[in-house]
Design a protein around this motif. Structure first.
Motif, short mmCIF file in Angstrom:
data_model
loop_
_atom_site.label_atom_id
_atom_site.label_comp_id
_atom_site.label_asym_id
_atom_site.label_seq_id
_atom_site.Cartn_x
_atom_site.Cartn_y
_atom_site.Cartn_z
N GLN A 202 0.64 -0.88 0.00
CA GLN A 202 -0.32 -0.27 0.57
C GLN A 202 1.27 0.91 0.11
O GLN A 202 1.03 2.59 -0.57
N GLU A 203 2.08 1.26 1.09
CA GLU A 203 2.99 2.50 1.02
C GLU A 203 3.14 2.63 -0.85
O GLU A 203 4.02 3.87 -1.00
N ALA A 204 3.48 1.50 -1.37
CA ALA A 204 4.13 1.77 -2.68
C ALA A 204 3.17 2.54 -3.67
O ALA A 204 3.80 3.44 -4.24
N VAL A 205 1.26 1.92 -3.95
CA VAL A 205 0.24 2.86 -4.05
C VAL A 205 0.67 4.42 -3.46
O VAL A 205 0.93 5.38 -4.50
N PHE A 206 0.67 4.55 -2.02
CA PHE A 206 0.64 6.16 -1.70
C PHE A 206 1.97 6.47 -2.77
O PHE A 206 2.05 8.26 -2.82
N ASP A 207 3.02 6.33 -2.75
CA ASP A 207 4.45 6.63 -2.94
C ASP A 207 3.92 6.69 -4.77
O ASP A 207 4.24 8.18 -5.15
N LEU A 208 3.05 6.22 -5.57
CA LEU A 208 3.46 6.72 -7.02
C LEU A 208 2.18 8.07 -6.78
O LEU A 208 2.48 8.37 -8.17
N LEU A 209 1.17 8.02 -5.92
CA LEU A 209 -0.04 9.07 -5.85
C LEU A 209 0.89 10.18 -5.53
O LEU A 209 0.76 11.02 -6.78
N ASP A 210 1.85 10.19 -4.93
CA ASP A 210 2.20 11.33 -4.21
C ASP A 210 2.78 11.77 -5.79
O ASP A 210 3.30 13.23 -5.93
N SER A 211 3.92 11.02 -6.31
CA SER A 211 4.91 11.34 -7.53
C SER A 211 4.16 12.30 -8.57
O SER A 211 4.66 12.42 -9.22
N ALA A 212 2.84 11.23 -8.05
CA ALA A 212 1.60 12.02 -10.13
C ALA A 212 0.87 12.86 -9.67
O ALA A 212 0.24 13.75 -10.80
N GLY A 213 0.90 13.25 -8.15
CA GLY A 213 0.51 14.36 -7.91
C GLY A 213 -1.23 14.40 -7.41
O GLY A 213 -2.16 15.42 -7.52
N PHE A 214 -1.01 13.73 -5.83
CA PHE A 214 -2.84 13.49 -6.05
C PHE A 214 -1.65 13.34 -4.02
O PHE A 214 -0.50 13.74 -3.80
#
Length: 236
Positions: A202-214
């Motif tokens: 889930q942390e990897a999902v959150f990192d992807l979202l953060d780097s994409a602008g979320f």
């Protein structure tokens, strides 16, 4: 979803998607219903909201579920698989919703520009994209299509399948519960191990979202490997 990923969803897979997706994801209906509830809670009810649905092909369940709550909202659904998009069109017509949703065959980058969407939904797509670059790319493309502060509903598998042997075994037992033979279960387990590339946590999902602008990502549903989250487009 990319054109390459869409090749997995050919006519034969599209034909079985309606039933098999509900076995593969325990809580399929609940996840989509809660996604609709989260979206309505985030945006407020009523009005003329425009919702972008990425990977709408198959059941178009996102549109069906949200429409039960918000009969005045409209949808643009995007999918690169022609057989899957055809299924979505048939489902929407059967539900009397075909005039509420515009379906676009192609990837997100082939969708014409225009006014920013009020929200986006992408369920069951991210784990089909190989590598972090493709995952990050589609999330960034969504961020560029929705308004600052707009919500994204995201759902899909997380964890490397082989890293969770008990969950994988339970997933196989669910298929057995629904009539699959031992050999069929073995084949399905082999297929999932080779056929998708989910984020590893889930942390990897959150990192992807953060780097994409979320930002402000929050979980609201979980079922074995599956997770569902809401996140918000960062201010510009």
């Amino acid at each position: 979803m990319t054109d390459q990923s869409a090749k997995k969803f050919d006519s034969s897979r599209a034909a079985e998607y309606e039933s098999q997706s509900r076995i593969a994801l325990a809580g399929y209906e609940a996840c989509h219903e809660l996604a609709a509830c989260m979206l309505a809670a985030a945006l407020g009810t009523g009005g003329t909201r425009r919702i972008l649905v990425v990977g709408v092909g198959g059941t178009a369940q996102e549109v069906v579920a949200v429409s039960r709550l918000e009969p005045t909202w409209r949808f643009i659904g995007v999918d690169p698989s022609e057989p899957m998009l055809a299924l979505a069109g048939d489902r929407l017509k059967a539900q009397g919703l075909n005039d509420r949703a515009e379906l676009h065959l192609g990837t997100l980058d082939t969708l014409a520009g225009g006014e920013a969407f009020d929200a986006a939904m992408m369920l069951g797509v991210l784990h089909h994209l190989p590598g972090n670059d493709a995952k990050s790319g589609i999330l960034k493309a969504i961020a560029n299509r929705i308004a600052p502060g707009a919500p994204l509903i995201l759902a899909g598998n997380r964890y490397a399948y082989a890293s969770k042997p008990l969950l994988l075994a339970a997933w196989g037992e669910r298929w057995r519960m629904h009539g699959a033979t031992s050999e069929q279960v073995k084949a399905k387990l082999g297929k999932i191990l080779q056929g998708a590339d989910p984020p590893h946590s889930q942390e990897a999902v959150f990192d992807l979202l953060d780097s994409a602008g979320f930002e402000r990502a929050e979980s609201f549903f979980s079922s074995l490997f599956w997770g569902a989250w809401i996140a918000w487009r960062k201010p510009l």
